[in-house]
Design an enzyme around this catalytic site. Structure first.
Site, PDB file in Angstrom:
ATOM      1  N   HIS A 107      -4.128   7.947   4.717  1.00 44.77           N
ATOM      2  CA  HIS A 107      -3.692   7.495   6.035  1.00 44.77           C
ATOM      3  C   HIS A 107      -3.530   8.670   7.000  1.00 44.77           C
ATOM      4  CE1 HIS A 107      -1.639   4.046   3.600  1.00 44.77           C
ATOM      5  NE2 HIS A 107      -2.943   3.897   3.687  1.00 44.77           N
ATOM      6  N   HIS A 170      -0.440  -5.597  -4.725  1.00 40.74           N
ATOM      7  CA  HIS A 170      -1.551  -4.787  -4.232  1.00 40.74           C
ATOM      8  C   HIS A 170      -2.846  -5.410  -4.714  1.00 40.74           C
ATOM      9  CE1 HIS A 170      -4.378  -1.452  -3.762  1.00 40.74           C
ATOM     10  NE2 HIS A 170      -3.574  -1.026  -2.823  1.00 40.74           N
TER      11      HIS A 170
END
Length: 416
Positions: A107, A170
């Site tokens: 990220h 997830h």
């Protein structure tokens, strides 16, 4: 039915569904009431699972790293970290020997204001708080499937490693939390890509830990980069701490996963024609890269050929240059799925996962993104949630069945 409000970025937006569709709301079960979030964290720290207390593990004068989540995760680090620092203080650990590392994975870097907001002003002013850097790493070993254990230098060189994070579903690692703070949290880009390549293998799906090749790879990293203690929390629908587990890097994680299942894994008898899903707002709808997780969870509840209406602001657009490149490069879901098998690329994997859902159903995306970008991603753009809902039922017919999922990022509807 009564008007329903969905969290959209940082505001609430309304919609309704006609009672003739017999809408069923798939809400998580109610979490047990807690007197105090911090009190629950302290309870976990004082009663660790298969581990001594943290204060009995660490030693004064040695370098301690606490890895926690970045801004793309709802982890309330501002609640948990003061409790962890208090526990370290009982061992005589000085604040200057503690570094908080935000595990960025792949990220973007964060601003200082974002870091301060994540940990709270008190912690930010007490200890060093830094982002991980995927380009500054130490090679610590190689997993049996070839994943290189390349760990951010500050974490690799620490005397003690503590992981803090929240557990949620997830879409290919089964659950977040546990050793995932290390891999991919503070790993190199090449290592992350190697680990994520396992997502196309059997067993890599939300809610599955047994025989999950991605999770197996993540936990093998412990052999080369040991972790001394973890604190994992499960959150309620308001992103408040509902349960905490601390101690052993696997056993404490599994306890948090068990709690998550007891609240958020919802049995359904059959899939529906129309599914209306919210990511539950910021930060889970900050971009399409993050919102995809809610789409993937909700896919289990929609029929083949049905419609999924997704409310996700995506104010940062695609949220990943590579993800955007794959969306723009390939014209159809089939193209993206074929390409990920031929040449796996981190970021491209999200486009392939999204494509698999698009093969099953149509996605109506209620968003701030530009219409042309949404269409290029093979979705239908809307800027008003009610208009999208009405369009979905107009297409699927007066007898269309419906599920409403207010928190797609956390809720996992399953037929089994």
């Amino acid at each position: 039915m009564n008007v329903v409000y969905y969290r959209y970025f940082k505001e609430d937006i309304p919609f309704h569904v006609d009672d003739s569709h017999h809408p069923i709301v798939l809400n998580p079960r109610k979490c047990p009431a807690l007197e105090s979030e911090a009190g629950e964290v302290v309870r976990a720290l004082e009663h660790p699972i298969d581990s001594p207390r943290l204060k009995d593990i660490v030693k004064p004068g040695e370098k301690i790293v606490i890895v926690t989540s970045d801004i793309s995760r709802p982890m309330p680090s501002w609640v948990a970290l003061p409790c962890v620092l208090d526990e370290l203080g009982k061992a005589g650990v000085r604040d200057e020997d503690v570094t908080v590392v935000f595990g960025l994975g792949s990220h973007r870097k964060q601003t200082e204001e974002e870091k301060k907001r994540l940990v709270g002003e008190e912690v930010y002013n007490r200890v060093r708080c830094i982002d991980s850097d995927p380009d500054d790493f130490i090679h610590m070993g190689t997993c049996k499937n070839g994943t290189s254990v390349d760990i951010f230098r500050t974490v690799a060189e620490a005397d003690w490693r503590i992981l803090v994070g929240n557990v949620e579903y997830h879409y290919f690692a089964g659950y977040s939390g546990g050793m995932k703070a290390i891999m991919p949290g503070v790993s190199s880009r090449a290592a992350i890509q190697s680990n994520h390549r396992n997502m196309i293998k059997e067993g890599a799906y939300a809610g599955n830990l047994e025989g999950n090749p991605v999770r197996d790879d993540i936990e093998e990293v412990y052999q080369y980069c040991p972790v001394d203690f973890i604190l994992n929390v499960a959150l309620d629908e308001n992103h408040h701490i509902a349960y905490a587990a601390a101690g052993h890097h696997v056993k404490a994680h599994r306890k948090a996963c068990e709690f998550l299942d007891s609240i958020y894994k919802i049995h359904i008898d059959h899939p529906a024609d129309v599914v209306i899903v919210s990511t539950s707002g910021f930060p889970k709808d900050i971009n399409l890269y993050q919102a995809q997780k809610s789409i993937d969870n909700a896919k289990h509840s929609v029929k083949e050929g049905g419609i999924m209406v997704v409310a996700a602001a995506c104010k940062e657009g695609f949220g990943s240059d590579v993800f955007a490149k794959w969306i723009m490069q390939y014209d159809t879901p089939d193209d993206r799925i074929k390409a990920i098998h031929e040449h796996f690329e981190l970021g491209g994997h999200k486009s392939a996962a999204l494509a698999l859902v698009e093969k099953k159903c149509n996605i109506y995306l209620v968003t701030d993104m530009e219409d042309d970008l949404v269409r290029k991603a093979n979705m239908t753009p809307f800027h008003n949630l009610q208009e999208a809902v009405d369009a979905a039922f107009a297409k699927m017919g007066k007898d269309a069945s419906c599920y409403i999922i207010p928190d797609g990022g956390s809720t996992l509807p399953m037929e089994d």
